[in-house]
Design an enzyme around this catalytic site. Structure first.
Site, short mmCIF file in Angstrom:
data_model
loop_
_atom_site.label_atom_id
_atom_site.label_comp_id
_atom_site.label_asym_id
_atom_site.label_seq_id
_atom_site.Cartn_x
_atom_site.Cartn_y
_atom_site.Cartn_z
N HIS A 179 -6.97 -6.81 -0.88
CA HIS A 179 -5.91 -5.81 -0.68
C HIS A 179 -4.98 -6.16 0.47
CE1 HIS A 179 -4.03 -1.91 -1.10
NE2 HIS A 179 -4.25 -1.63 0.17
N ASP A 184 0.86 -1.18 0.00
CA ASP A 184 0.00 0.00 0.00
C ASP A 184 0.90 1.24 0.00
OD1 ASP A 184 -3.04 0.80 0.51
OD2 ASP A 184 -1.85 2.02 1.89
#
Length: 318
Positions: free
Chosen positions: A292, A102
């Protein structure tokens, strides 16, 4: 696996650093993203340490026990890189591997650009490397989202997202972290909506994040969300300060992992497709049935790919 903790004075802040593995093992840095913490790497620490690596997991600037300056400009990208560079200096490391997820991924990519001799290999999860855009990405986002909500645009004005998220930190973190595969950030809603509007309330804890794990995340955000949100407020500064890096390629062996259900994969599909032009020694894998939060949702598969990659390009024993 015993985990050590120390506080380093670097780059005019205090950096909280967790570490594990043999003290003389080759360093592997693991850089977390938002809204996460050092504990996001819990399923990689033992695997890497047992393979002989020295694992280093900072609480990034703004998170946990690390300093959290209030000014947005304190979180521009090269400053975030300098935190890690100075920590490497303090620990006497002249050869390292850096892996980021991220927001940690752009830091890892840019450390590779800034430190081509020291960063021998690198890895990134979810966020690809697209080079320096022709203009700040935030300008492009504003044009593309005139009539609809965009969470990054919502984060731009200091204080707005903080008021919403800090009002009930445990609930905010549950919605953001446990409410899906990261897709909760991309719900379709009007431009004047708030971030948490319409987000589904999670019931219980998913298999990849127990109540005990979530408690560690929660402690990370006890001070509130301002520091982590400030990372999003520097797109123009980042663009201005990285002009000297615009034409550089990342030459190191690099690993990129993406979950097939990660919404970033759809947003950045073009960048993922052309990334090999900018990272010529790139190895890419798409992990099936994975969102994610890749380190934990697909920990076993990720660890296998990572250890295989490191064995070929950055073996624990020289």
């Amino acid at each position: 696996m015993p985990i050590e903790h120390e506080l380093l004075a670097v780059n005019d802040i205090t950096l909280s650093l967790y570490s594990a593995g043999p003290p003389l093992g080759r360093p592997v840095w693991l850089l977390h993203g938002f809204p996460e913490c050092w504990h996001s790497w819990r399923q990689q620490i033992g695997a890497l340490a047992e393979a002989g690596y020295r694992v280093l997991i900072p609480e990034m600037r703004g998170y946990g026990q690390s300093s959290a300056p209030p000014e947005p400009e304190a979180y521009e990208l090269l400053t975030l890189c300098a935190d890690i560079q100075e920590a490497m200096d303090a620990l006497g490391q002249d050869e390292v591997c850096v892996i980021g997820h991220d927001w940690g991924a752009p830091v890892a990519w840019h450390l590779g650009l800034l430190e081509p001799e020291r960063v021998k290999v690198l890895g990134a999860l979810s966020v690809p490397f697209g080079g320096r855009p022709k203009r700040p990405a935030i300008d492009i986002m504003r044009e593309a989202n005139r009539d609809r909500f965009n969470y990054i645009l919502y984060f731009q004005e200091p204080g707005v997202a903080e008021r919403e998220l800090d009002a009930d930190i445990p609930r905010s973190l549950r919605l953001l972290l446990l409410g899906g595969s990261g897709d909760v950030f991309l719900q379709a809603k009007p431009a004047d909506a708030r971030l948490l509007d319409g987000m589904p309330e999670p019931h219980g804890y998913p298999e990849w994040c127990s109540a005990e794990d979530f408690a560690v995340y929660l402690r990370t955000f006890e001070r509130g969300f301002r520091g982590p949100l400030n990372w999003y407020r520097n797109f123009t500064r980042n663009w201005q300060r990285t002009e000297s890096l615009a034409e550089r390629k990342i030459e190191q062996p690099s690993l990129f992992l993406l979950g097939d259900q990660d919404p970033v994969g759809k947003l950045e599909a073009y960048t993922v497709k052309r990334m090999a032009e900018l990272v010529p020694n790139l190895e890419q894998h798409v992990l099936a049935d994975c969102g994610h939060w890749i380190q934990n949702q697909c920990a076993e598969q990720m660890n296998s790919l990572l250890l295989d990659f490191l064995a070929r390009h950055y073996p624990a024993a020289l």
